[in-house]
Design an enzyme around this catalytic site. Structure first.
Site, PDB file in Angstrom:
ATOM      1  N   LYS A  81       0.851  -1.186   0.000  1.00  0.00           N
ATOM      2  CA  LYS A  81       0.000   0.000   0.000  1.00  0.00           C
ATOM      3  C   LYS A  81       0.889   1.239   0.000  1.00  0.00           C
ATOM      4  O   LYS A  81       1.917   1.273   0.680  1.00  0.00           O
ATOM      5  CB  LYS A  81      -0.909  -0.018   1.239  1.00  0.00           C
ATOM      6  CG  LYS A  81      -1.889   1.150   1.325  1.00  0.00           C
ATOM      7  CD  LYS A  81      -2.789   1.010   2.547  1.00  0.00           C
ATOM      8  CE  LYS A  81      -3.780   2.155   2.653  1.00  0.00           C
ATOM      9  NZ  LYS A  81      -4.691   2.013   3.814  1.00  0.00           N
ATOM     10  N   SER A 156      -9.646   2.177   3.055  1.00  0.00           N
ATOM     11  CA  SER A 156      -8.764   2.914   2.167  1.00  0.00           C
ATOM     12  C   SER A 156      -7.796   2.029   1.388  1.00  0.00           C
ATOM     13  O   SER A 156      -7.196   2.460   0.416  1.00  0.00           O
ATOM     14  CB  SER A 156      -7.953   3.939   2.967  1.00  0.00           C
ATOM     15  OG  SER A 156      -7.092   3.289   3.900  1.00  0.00           O
ATOM     16  N   SER A 180      -9.989  -0.145   7.272  1.00  0.00           N
ATOM     17  CA  SER A 180      -9.424  -0.013   5.925  1.00  0.00           C
ATOM     18  C   SER A 180      -8.755  -1.251   5.367  1.00  0.00           C
ATOM     19  O   SER A 180      -8.332  -1.256   4.215  1.00  0.00           O
ATOM     20  CB  SER A 180      -8.435   1.158   5.882  1.00  0.00           C
ATOM     21  OG  SER A 180      -9.126   2.376   5.996  1.00  0.00           O
TER      22      SER A 180
END
Length: 512
Positions: A81, A156, A180
């Site tokens: 990420k 997210s 997330s």
């Protein structure tokens, strides 16, 4: 082994194929890079480091050829990420504020996985500074759910979930501040786990809300998540919130270091095998909170969740009714505490030392104003303003201090529930993935976090396990929440469920 079959292998299977000589890391990595390029329209990646990945793969193959002892992840391609800083690759947090930024060091999580031999393909899309639940807040591109590209993947960690669900890589890293990891895992039909706060180092993880942020793995199966989490976790003296010791499932203390989860998980599996191999969850009490099954949860998600609970019963678990009475309060509590911490953390992005700087300005204050106005997106600005307001003189006691008191009460609710159960189970999200662009009210998006926020506020481990499909053929996830340091128990429970179901093996038909 045919190249076409490589992306269908799980992380564990890819590691086994490398160990047996059925394939090479270079072949695996090149195949993954080809798939990433072929499915670029999904928006999963913000940066692809093909040269670096192939060099790391060749180094892994050389270690194997030399007969060096290698771990199960050595040579397996994954991706990170874009919240984790990585030396030699851009790290943007999906924000214009950090466009082109290159860190001089690696995040601890990145370094630990590199030490385990993984090959990093690049950086994955996310909501800007991890603020959002749809991956629509990225400054660069919208990530698309591979089950239906007109729908959100969740956020997210949306790019991380898309990359796994689309079989671009078998495993990814994500972060979970209020859901997330769990929410995009549920909406994309993969497995993801948020560890206990303090299990994984936050050093080098770009901060959103420091008392909530936690790193975790996302993969197809519980087994794969266990392999990644085993390598990612561990005490880090550079992170003041990193735990030095943890508690095993039997209550004994252990040093928080790579490998401890695997040992704890192995002990749990052995105990289950010795007790009753046909009923591996015998004796496990699963709490079912009434607040997770009330108004606001769609019928399709409820049906999938209840069917999963029935499957847990068949595996030997006992369902116990519990209550988490302050579940609804988790939304206002979270959306006071998290923006307050974001306001403080993001004050460092002022155009002085690093990141974006406005091209034209009249004085220092004007530079600050223009830099932050240009660099931050709408959702980040919204949260900064909310956070600044609740921390301001005259409002701190009324909002922030009261939210912290309620946070403790939410944690106490969990501890009361764990007096009568071992694990809590329910839905991850009230609905399946919505259409991209269909939400115009930020509050409605905030409400979608109602089942993931409580565990985050309490600092508890939680995971999402694929448990079926709802409307429009979109995936749904079963949420499992454990007491502090009980990641091994959650992973064991999820693996037992996945050994008798195939939801985690399903793949989007259009992405063969």
């Amino acid at each position: 082994m045919s190249a076409a079959a490589l992306h269908d292998l799980t992380l564990a299977q890819q590691g086994a194929a490398l160990a047996s000589g059925q394939t090479t890391s270079v072949a695996l990595t090149q195949h993954a890079l080809d798939r990433v390029a072929a499915h670029a329209a999904l928006g999963a990646f913000l940066h692809v480091d093909a040269a670096g990945a192939l060099a790391a793969a060749a180094a892994s193959d050389a270690r194997r050829a030399a007969g060096q002892p290698l771990g199960p992840l050595d040579g397996v391609p994954i991706a990170h990420k874009d919240i984790f800083v990585t030396q030699g690759q851009p790290t943007t947090a999906a924000s214009k504020m950090l466009a082109g930024y290159r860190s001089p060091f690696d995040a601890t999580v990145v370094a630990q996985l590199q030490a385990a031999g993984v090959v990093s393909l690049g950086k994955l899309n996310c909501d800007e500074f991890a603020m959002g639940g749809a991956n629509e807040n990225s400054a660069y591109s919208v990530a698309r759910n591979p089950w239906d590209t007109s729908r959100i993947p969740g956020g997210s960690s949306g790019g991380s979930a898309v990359a796994v669900a689309a079989r671009l890589v078998a495993g990814t890293t994500g972060t979970d501040t209020g859901g997330s990891i769990r929410q995009p895992a549920a909406l994309c039909g993969i497995t993801g786990i948020k560890p206990t706060y303090g299990r994984c180092s936050r050093y080098g993880m770009i901060a959103f809300a420091s008392s909530l942020d936690q790193a975790g793995p996302m993969a197809r199966s519980a087994e794969d998540c266990a392999l990644l989490l085993d390598a990612m976790s561990g005490f880090d003296p550079r992170d003041a919130t990193s735990a030095e010791t943890v508690q095993l499932h039997d209550g004994s203390p252990a040093a928080n270091q790579p490998g401890v989860i695997g040992k704890d998980l192995a002990a749990l599996k052995l105990a289950a095998d010795l007790a009753d191999a046909a009923r591996p969850l015998a004796g496990l009490r699963v709490g079912v909170p009434k607040e997770f099954f009330g108004e606001g949860v769609s019928a399709d998600v409820l049906a999938a969740t209840r069917a999963a609970l029935g499957q847990l019963q068949q595996l030997g678990a006992t369902l116990v009714d519990v209550s988490l009475p302050r579940t609804e309060l988790s939304i206002p509590v979270y959306y006071i505490i998290a923006p307050a911490e974001a306001s403080s953390n993001l004050s460092r992005y002022d155009g002085v030392k690093f990141g974006h700087r406005a091209a034209k300005y009249s004085d220092l204050n004007d530079m600050y104003r223009k830099t932050r106005a240009e660099g931050f997106g709408p959702e980040v600005k919204r949260r900064i303003m909310i956070g600044t307001y609740v921390l301001s003189h005259g409002y701190y006691d009324a909002y922030y201090l009261q939210a912290q008191k309620l946070r403790r009460m939410i944690a106490d609710d969990f501890q009361a529930a764990f007096q009568v159960c071992d694990v809590i189970a329910g839905p991850v999200s009230p609905t399946v993935a919505r259409a991209i662009g269909s939400s115009t009210d930020p509050v409605q998006d905030y409400l979608a976090d109602i089942f993931t926020l409580p565990a985050s506020l309490a600092g508890l481990p939680g995971m999402s396990v694929p448990c079926g499909f709802g409307e429009h053929g979109m995936p749904a996830g079963l949420q499992l929440i454990g007491n502090y340091w009980q990641e091994a128990r959650l992973l064991h429970m999820a693996q037992a469920f996945q050994q008798v179901t195939d939801w985690h093996q399903r793949a989007p038909a259009t992405l063969a």
